[in-house]
Design an enzyme around this catalytic site. Structure first.
Site, PDB file in Angstrom:
ATOM      1  N   HIS A 292     -30.723   9.887 -28.215  1.00 40.04           N
ATOM      2  CA  HIS A 292     -30.678  10.292 -26.799  1.00 40.04           C
ATOM      3  C   HIS A 292     -29.266  10.669 -26.366  1.00 40.04           C
ATOM      4  O   HIS A 292     -28.283  10.067 -26.785  1.00 40.04           O
ATOM      5  CB  HIS A 292     -31.328   9.264 -25.878  1.00 40.04           C
ATOM      6  CG  HIS A 292     -30.666   7.918 -25.805  1.00 40.04           C
ATOM      7  ND1 HIS A 292     -29.620   7.649 -24.959  1.00 40.04           N
ATOM      8  CD2 HIS A 292     -30.940   6.745 -26.440  1.00 40.04           C
ATOM      9  CE1 HIS A 292     -29.270   6.372 -25.072  1.00 40.04           C
ATOM     10  NE2 HIS A 292     -30.051   5.802 -25.974  1.00 40.04           N
ATOM     11  N   ASP A 304     -24.305   3.942 -28.190  1.00 43.17           N
ATOM     12  CA  ASP A 304     -25.625   4.040 -27.575  1.00 43.17           C
ATOM     13  C   ASP A 304     -25.653   5.231 -26.629  1.00 43.17           C
ATOM     14  O   ASP A 304     -25.319   5.095 -25.466  1.00 43.17           O
ATOM     15  CB  ASP A 304     -25.930   2.735 -26.824  1.00 43.17           C
ATOM     16  CG  ASP A 304     -27.315   2.694 -26.217  1.00 43.17           C
ATOM     17  OD1 ASP A 304     -28.170   3.494 -26.624  1.00 43.17           O
ATOM     18  OD2 ASP A 304     -27.536   1.863 -25.330  1.00 43.17           O
ATOM     19  N   GLU A 338     -33.153   8.561 -21.494  1.00 42.12           N
ATOM     20  CA  GLU A 338     -33.746   7.435 -22.223  1.00 42.12           C
ATOM     21  C   GLU A 338     -33.438   6.121 -21.526  1.00 42.12           C
ATOM     22  O   GLU A 338     -34.303   5.242 -21.428  1.00 42.12           O
ATOM     23  CB  GLU A 338     -33.211   7.408 -23.663  1.00 42.12           C
ATOM     24  CG  GLU A 338     -33.878   6.378 -24.570  1.00 42.12           C
ATOM     25  CD  GLU A 338     -33.281   4.986 -24.517  1.00 42.12           C
ATOM     26  OE1 GLU A 338     -33.913   4.057 -25.053  1.00 42.12           O
ATOM     27  OE2 GLU A 338     -32.185   4.805 -23.937  1.00 42.12           O
ATOM     28  N   ASP A 366     -31.488   4.703 -32.596  1.00 41.45           N
ATOM     29  CA  ASP A 366     -30.987   4.195 -31.313  1.00 41.45           C
ATOM     30  C   ASP A 366     -30.589   2.722 -31.420  1.00 41.45           C
ATOM     31  O   ASP A 366     -30.699   1.978 -30.462  1.00 41.45           O
ATOM     32  CB  ASP A 366     -32.032   4.392 -30.214  1.00 41.45           C
ATOM     33  CG  ASP A 366     -31.481   4.111 -28.815  1.00 41.45           C
ATOM     34  OD1 ASP A 366     -30.252   4.098 -28.665  1.00 41.45           O
ATOM     35  OD2 ASP A 366     -32.285   3.889 -27.894  1.00 41.45           O
ATOM     36  N   HIS A 436     -24.177  -1.225 -23.556  1.00 36.55           N
ATOM     37  CA  HIS A 436     -24.168  -1.021 -22.094  1.00 36.55           C
ATOM     38  C   HIS A 436     -22.925  -1.601 -21.422  1.00 36.55           C
ATOM     39  O   HIS A 436     -22.999  -2.123 -20.308  1.00 36.55           O
ATOM     40  CB  HIS A 436     -25.435  -1.614 -21.452  1.00 36.55           C
ATOM     41  CG  HIS A 436     -26.707  -0.969 -21.876  1.00 36.55           C
ATOM     42  ND1 HIS A 436     -27.941  -1.371 -21.404  1.00 36.55           N
ATOM     43  CD2 HIS A 436     -26.955   0.050 -22.733  1.00 36.55           C
ATOM     44  CE1 HIS A 436     -28.893  -0.634 -21.950  1.00 36.55           C
ATOM     45  NE2 HIS A 436     -28.302   0.240 -22.769  1.00 36.55           N
TER      46      HIS A 436
END
Length: 473
Positions: A292, A304, A338, A366, A436
Site C-alpha cells: 500500500h 509500513d 489501506e 505489509d 505507526h
C-alpha cells in the site's frame, strides 16, 4: 498496516456467496494436471530463478529497491489518506513506473476517507505537571477548543472497565492493557473509545499497541460503534500508561487536560496505482503483487508499507530487465487508503470481481521487508503442494518456508472468495516497535534484506504466472 480481519462477518458471508456465483470450482485454464507433472514442469525453472536471484542480490539491481524507496520517502514523506502528500506520492509513483518502462501503467479511481489530525496535546496537571506524548487515532473527533480537563480512570482491560463502569462517568479512561499480540491487543485501539463512551467517559487514552517503547506513541485507525457517543481518543506511550497505573494503584488522584484539533472531512478522490508486464499467452489471467502506498502522518512510512510497495515494483523491474515475459500478466497494485481500513483495495475488488476466475494468485507484502523467511499461503491442498515446490527454487537464498494463512487487509476479500493468496513472512520481531510511529523511517530498512525480499517476490510471481495452468482452487 491496519488491523487484520476488519471485515465484518456479514461482509465475509456476502463475499463468499458471491464467489460461489462468480467463481466455479475449476477456474478457466485449469485442466487438472497431476502434481507429479507440475513438479516436473517446475524443475525447468531453476536456472531462471537463479538469474532473478543473481540480478537482485548480486547484480546490477543490487540495492535498487532500497535506493528507490529512499528517494521516494525522502522526497514525499508520510502520506496519510486524503492528504496532499498522498496525491504527490501517487503522481511520483505513476511517473516512476512509466519511466521504468513497465506496461499499462495507469491510475484507477477510488474514494477515500480524509481525516486531519490538527494540533494535539495532553498534560497531566495532577498529581504533578507532566506533558504526555500522544498521537490521536484516525477518525477520532476533536475536543472543544478549550480542551477537556478531567479526572482519569485507569483500567487494565475491557472487563475491568465493565466492573468499574460506575466510576467512569465524566472521566478520561486510560487503558493500560498488556501487549499480548497485535491481532488481539489492537481491539483496545479500534474499540476503546466506544467502550469508554458507553459508560459515560468523556475521552479515552490507549496504551500504544506495541511490545516495546522508548516513549513513543503509536497511532492507527479506530472505529466508532453506531449509536454510541463519539469521544476523542488518542494513544499514549507505554511508559505513561504504566506510570498512571502505578499512581492509580496507590490511590493518587490523576487529572489530565486533553486538546485535539482532529477533524473528519468529506471523502476525497484518489487512485490505486497499477503497472504490468502483460502476459504472452493468456494476458487476461493475472498474478497480482501488492503493497500500500498510503501511510500514517508520522515518520516516513518506509516500513509500513514503503518496503512492500517497493518490492512489488522491483519484482516487475527484475523480470523486465531479464527480458522475461510470463504466460500470464504480472500486475503490481499500489493500494490507496489501506490504513483507513483497506478502502482502496475493497473498491478495487468491487471493480474487478466480475473477472475473479482470471485471478490466479494475489500477493501482499505489509509486514515489513526484513530478512525473508518464506511465504504464508491460503489455498487448496493441491495449490499449497505446488507452491511448496515453487519455494524450493529459493533454496539458494534459504527462503523455502511455506506457512499457512496468507494475510493482508488488501487481499483478504480475494482469499475469502476462493482466490489463492500469499503474504511475505519476514524476520519481523521488531516490526511493532516502529509501527505507526515517528520511528518508521528509512533507518529501519536494510538494503540487503530488501534485495532478498525482491528476489522472493519476483521468483514466486514469475513462476506462478508462467506455469501451464493456473493454481487449482
Amino acid at each position: 498496516m491496519t488491523e487484520k480481519g476488519y471485515n465484518s462477518g456479514l461482509l465475509s458471508f456476502l463475499i463468499l456467496v458471491g464467489s460461489l456465483v462468480l467463481c466455479p470450482c475449476r477456474p478457466h485454464g485449469y485442466r487438472g494436471k497431476s502434481l507429479e507433472d507440475v513438479t516436473k514442469e517446475l524443475s525447468n525453472y531453476s536456472a531462471i530463478a537463479q538469474k532473478i536471484i543473481n540480478l537482485a542480490v548480486h547484480g546490477k539491481a543490487q540495492n535498487r529497491s532500497y535506493e528507490r524507496l529512499a528517494a521516494f520517502t525522502d522526497t514525499v514523506g508520510n502520506r496519510v489518506s486524503g492528504s496532499r502528500n498522498l496525491d504527490l506520492a501517487i503522481k511520483y509513483m505513476y511517473n516512476a513506473l512509466k519511466q521504468d518502462g513497465l506496461e499499462n501503467v495507469h491510475l484507477e479511481p477510488v474514494k477515500i476517507p480524509h481525516w486531519v489530525r490538527g494540533q494535539e496535546s495532553a498534560v497531566m496537571v495532577l498529581p504533578r505537571n507532566h506533558t504526555l506524548s500522544i498521537l490521536g487515532l484516525g477518525s477520532s473527533v476533536g475536543t472543544p477548543k478549550e480542551g477537556i480537563e478531567a479526572e482519569v480512570l485507569v483500567v487494565e482491560s475491557f472487563d475491568d472497565l465493565k466492573k468499574r463502569a460506575s466510576e467512569a462517568k465524566g472521566k478520561i479512561v486510560v487503558y493500560n492493557q498488556p501487549f499480548v499480540s497485535y491481532g488481539e491487543t489492537v481491539a483496545y485501539r479500534t474499540s476503546g473509545a466506544s467502550e469508554a463512551a458507553k459508560v459515560g467517559a468523556v475521552a479515552s487514552l490507549i496504551r500504544s499497541i506495541t511490545p516495546f517503547s522508548i516513549n513513543s506513541p503509536h497511532t492507527g485507525w479506530q472505529w466508532y460503534q453506531p449509536g454510541v457517543p463519539q469521544i476523542p481518543t488518542a494513544c499514549i506511550t507505554v511508559e505513561d500508561a504504566q506510570m498512571m497505573a502505578r499512581m492509580a494503584h496507590r490511590g493518587t488522584k490523576i487529572v489530565v487536560r486533553l486538546t485535539m484539533g482532529a477533524q473528519n472531512l468529506a471523502d476525497v478522490d484518489s487512485f490505486n496505482t497499477v503497472a504490468e508486464i502483460i502476459g504472452s499467452e493468456r494476458p487476461e489471467q493475472v498474478v497480482l503483487l501488492s503493497g500500500h502506498l498510503d501511510s500514517w502522518d508520522v515518520g516516513q512510512g518506509a516500513m509500513d508499507d514503503g518496503g512492500g510497495m517497493a518490492i512489488s515494483w522491483e519484482a516487475l523491474s527484475l523480470i523486465k530487465d531479464l527480458g522475461l515475459r510470463p504466460k500470464r500478466t504480472l500486475r503490481a497494485v499500489l493500494w490507496s487508503a489501506e490504513e483507513a481500513g483497506g478502502v482502496g483495495a475493497m473498491q478495487y475488488y468491487q471493480q474487478h470481481k466480475a473477472n475473479i476466475t482470471n485471478f490466479d494468485l494475489v500477493m501482499e507484502s505489509d509486514m515489513g521487508t526484513f530478512a525473508p523467511i518464506g511465504l504464508q499461503f491460503t489455498g487448496s491442498d493441491k495449490a499449497r503442494a505446488i507452491m511448496a515446490e515453487i519455494m524450493k527454487l529459493l533454496a539458494p537464498i534459504n527462503v523455502t518456508s511455506l506457512e499457512k494463512h496468507g494475510e493482508g487487509t488488501d487481499i483478504n476479500m480475494w482469499m475469502q472468495a476462493g482466490v489463492p493468496g500469499a503474504s511475505l513472512h519476514t524476520a519481523d520481531s521488531k516490526y511493532f516497535w516502529f509501527h505507526h510511529t515517528e520511528g518508521d523511517t528509512m533507518t529501519v530498512q536494510n538494503p540487503e534484506e530488501m534485495n532478498l525480499c525482491s528476489a522472493v517476490w519476483a521468483v514466486v510471481s514469475y513462476v506462478v504466472a508462467d506455469l501451464d495452468e493456473m493454481l487449482p482452487r
